[in-house]
Design an enzyme around this catalytic site. Structure first.
Site, PDB file in Angstrom:
ATOM      1  N   ASP A 102       0.848  -1.034  -0.425  1.00 15.51           N
ATOM      2  CA  ASP A 102       0.307  -0.231  -0.216  1.00 15.51           C
ATOM      3  C   ASP A 102       1.392   0.928   0.402  1.00 15.51           C
ATOM      4  O   ASP A 102       1.767   1.360  -0.363  1.00 15.51           O
ATOM      5  CB  ASP A 102      -0.914   0.196   0.714  1.00 15.51           C
ATOM      6  CG  ASP A 102      -1.507   1.032   1.268  1.00 15.51           C
ATOM      7  OD1 ASP A 102      -2.401   1.932   0.215  1.00 15.51           O
ATOM      8  OD2 ASP A 102      -2.355   1.883   2.293  1.00 15.51           O
ATOM      9  N   SER A 103       0.495   1.858  -0.282  1.00 13.06           N
ATOM     10  CA  SER A 103       1.034   3.710  -0.560  1.00 13.06           C
ATOM     11  C   SER A 103       1.275   3.779   1.200  1.00 13.06           C
ATOM     12  O   SER A 103       2.716   5.722   1.317  1.00 13.06           O
ATOM     13  CB  SER A 103      -0.349   4.588  -0.489  1.00 13.06           C
ATOM     14  OG  SER A 103      -1.178   5.040   0.368  1.00 13.06           O
ATOM     15  N   TYR A 158      -0.678   8.349  -2.796  1.00 11.35           N
ATOM     16  CA  TYR A 158      -0.408   8.084  -4.183  1.00 11.35           C
ATOM     17  C   TYR A 158      -1.492   8.408  -4.893  1.00 11.35           C
ATOM     18  O   TYR A 158      -1.510   8.850  -5.830  1.00 11.35           O
ATOM     19  CB  TYR A 158      -1.253   6.788  -4.611  1.00 11.35           C
ATOM     20  CG  TYR A 158       0.492   5.824  -4.365  1.00 11.35           C
ATOM     21  CD1 TYR A 158       1.209   5.958  -3.615  1.00 11.35           C
ATOM     22  CD2 TYR A 158       0.169   4.307  -4.553  1.00 11.35           C
ATOM     23  CE1 TYR A 158       2.460   5.839  -3.303  1.00 11.35           C
ATOM     24  CE2 TYR A 158       1.414   3.903  -4.713  1.00 11.35           C
ATOM     25  CZ  TYR A 158       3.187   4.443  -3.817  1.00 11.35           C
ATOM     26  OH  TYR A 158       4.247   3.726  -4.086  1.00 11.35           O
ATOM     27  N   GLY A 159      -3.233   8.775  -3.997  1.00  9.83           N
ATOM     28  CA  GLY A 159      -4.832   9.168  -4.472  1.00  9.83           C
ATOM     29  C   GLY A 159      -4.099  10.555  -5.857  1.00  9.83           C
ATOM     30  O   GLY A 159      -4.897  10.631  -7.200  1.00  9.83           O
ATOM     31  N   CYS A 198      -4.540  -1.328  -1.784  1.00  6.13           N
ATOM     32  CA  CYS A 198      -4.226   0.153  -2.129  1.00  6.13           C
ATOM     33  C   CYS A 198      -4.919   0.313  -3.495  1.00  6.13           C
ATOM     34  O   CYS A 198      -4.709  -0.924  -4.299  1.00  6.13           O
ATOM     35  CB  CYS A 198      -2.538   0.657  -2.541  1.00  6.13           C
ATOM     36  SG  CYS A 198      -3.189   1.956  -2.710  1.00  6.13           S
ATOM     37  N   ASN A 199      -6.100   0.756  -3.803  1.00  8.10           N
ATOM     38  CA  ASN A 199      -7.520   0.676  -4.470  1.00  8.10           C
ATOM     39  C   ASN A 199      -6.878   0.876  -5.680  1.00  8.10           C
ATOM     40  O   ASN A 199      -6.941   1.348  -7.013  1.00  8.10           O
ATOM     41  CB  ASN A 199      -8.821   1.661  -4.054  1.00  8.10           C
ATOM     42  CG  ASN A 199      -9.057   0.747  -2.944  1.00  8.10           C
ATOM     43  OD1 ASN A 199     -10.282   0.165  -3.376  1.00  8.10           O
ATOM     44  ND2 ASN A 199      -8.832   0.664  -1.303  1.00  8.10           N
ATOM     45  N   THR A 200      -6.131   2.504  -5.094  1.00  3.48           N
ATOM     46  CA  THR A 200      -5.630   3.331  -6.429  1.00  3.48           C
ATOM     47  C   THR A 200      -4.344   2.458  -6.655  1.00  3.48           C
ATOM     48  O   THR A 200      -4.642   2.761  -7.936  1.00  3.48           O
ATOM     49  CB  THR A 200      -4.390   4.389  -5.447  1.00  3.48           C
ATOM     50  OG1 THR A 200      -5.524   5.185  -4.724  1.00  3.48           O
ATOM     51  CG2 THR A 200      -4.302   5.994  -6.524  1.00  3.48           C
ATOM     52  N   THR A 212      -7.916   2.307   1.682  1.00  2.00           N
ATOM     53  CA  THR A 212      -7.987   1.060   2.792  1.00  2.00           C
ATOM     54  C   THR A 212      -7.535   1.998   4.159  1.00  2.00           C
ATOM     55  O   THR A 212      -7.434   1.241   5.110  1.00  2.00           O
ATOM     56  CB  THR A 212      -6.448  -0.276   1.779  1.00  2.00           C
ATOM     57  OG1 THR A 212      -5.574   0.608   1.550  1.00  2.00           O
ATOM     58  CG2 THR A 212      -7.313  -1.366   1.276  1.00  2.00           C
TER      59      THR A 212
HETATM   60  N1  DGL Z   1      -5.058   3.633   0.017  1.00  2.71           N
HETATM   61  C1  DGL Z   1      -5.099   4.101  -0.660  1.00  2.71           C
HETATM   62  C2  DGL Z   1      -5.914   3.696  -1.847  1.00  2.71           C
HETATM   63  O1  DGL Z   1      -6.943   2.448  -1.239  1.00  2.71           O
HETATM   64  C3  DGL Z   1      -4.159   5.545  -1.717  1.00  2.71           C
HETATM   65  C4  DGL Z   1      -4.196   6.474  -1.030  1.00  2.71           C
HETATM   66  C5  DGL Z   1      -3.090   6.957  -0.940  1.00  2.71           C
HETATM   67  O2  DGL Z   1      -2.587   7.042  -1.096  1.00  2.71           O
HETATM   68  O3  DGL Z   1      -3.602   8.238  -1.683  1.00  2.71           O
HETATM   69  O4  DGL Z   1      -6.115   3.875  -2.361  1.00  2.71           O
END
Ligand code: DGL
Length: 276
Positions: free
Chosen positions: A10-11, A42-43, A73-75, A185
């Site tokens: 994840d980020s 990361y967004g 991580c979704n991104t 997440t």
């Molecule tokens: N936790 C990450 C996600 O699920 C990324 C959050 C981020 O770094 O912007 O997207």
């Protein structure tokens, strides 16, 4: 049977919400987690940069001899899964499809909300995945980027957090959704505040937790689950930044008070190039 660890990336600390579920559902499995806190969030980053960073985290985890990789991580799932997955020899699991499936199962009035980072919302990944299964389902998407910073700064249970959650979720008032996907997440750490604002009639979906059920199914399907059921799985944690806040949140969130994350540099894992 296979006693190699499962890798999670994840980020930042958000991926710990997925690891928490893995520790609960898969207690015999060894886990290696890396959070890229030095380069978070990361967004707002461009797609090619998210892909490059995710490749570096992937390479780091492959060196830990993992048997399966989870994009916690979704991104990274939205931007990099389809690029990286075909190039690896091990199963790779993202969080978006499991979250989608759970939301479709949960909704009764067929109106689903999605909150996520700008990157995930702009990719349209949730909307496409939901409407690919049923074009009649209505999807209301909202980027809530401030949530990640709240969580990473350890303020997820403060009055400021309550205020920001209310402000950011305001556009969903009157939307009529009965199901809301937490499509980042990091957001489950804000779950009590999100639920309080949305009200008890809205069902929250934790994509990361749903992904762990998929991991469990795939371990059986590929016959690579840990062999020894006497074995208590061990977890190792790495971060690209200072481990202080990481360790605090992990202790608070995972109840792992003796956890000591190690700081690593993943930039030496190479740029965006593939494994071939
Ligand atoms: N936790 C990450 C996600 O699920 C990324 C959050 C981020 O770094 O912007 O997207």
């Amino acid at each position: 049977m296979n006693n190699q660890p499962i890798g999670f990336l994840d980020s930042g600390v958000g991926g710990l919400t997925v690891v928490k579920e893995a520790l609960r559902q898969l207690p015999h499995e060894d886990i290696v987690f890396i959070g890229d806190q030095a380069r978070l969030p990361y967004g707002p980053r461009p797609v090619d940069q998210v892909q490059a960073f995710t490749w570096q985290l992937t390479r780091f985890l492959l060196k830990q001899n993992i048997k399966m990789l989870v994009f916690a991580c979704n991104t990274a799932t939205a931007d990099a899964l389809e690029v990286i997955k075909p190039q690896l020899q091990i199963p790779v699991v993202g969080v978006i499809l499991p979250g989608t499936r759970a939301a479709i199962k949960a909704t009764k009035n067929r109106r689903i909300g999605v909150i996520a980072t700008e990157g995930t919302i702009n990719s349209g990944a949730y909307q496409q995945a939901i409407n690919a299964r049923d074009p009649q389902l209505e999807v209301i998407s909202l980027a809530v980027p401030k949530f990640v910073t709240l969580v990473e700064s350890g303020q997820y249970a403060t009055p400021i957090a309550r205020k920001i959650v209310a402000e950011m979720l305001q556009p969903l008032v009157g939307s009529g959704i009965d199901t809301l996907i937490m499509g980042c997440t990091h957001y489950p750490l804000l779950r009590p505040l999100i639920q309080e604002f949305m009200g008890p009639e809205v069902q929250l979906i934790d994509s990361g937790a749903e992904a762990v059920s998929e991991v469990s199914v795939l371990l059986d399907y590929f016959e690579i689950a840990a062999g020894n059921t006497e074995h208590r799985g061990k977890a190792r944690f790495y971060t690209t930044a200072s481990p202080k806040m990481f360790d605090q949140i992990a202790a608070d969130w995972l109840d792992l008070t003796d956890l000591k994350a190690q700081q690593v540099n993943v930039t030496e894992e190479g740029p965006t190039c593939s494994m071939n």
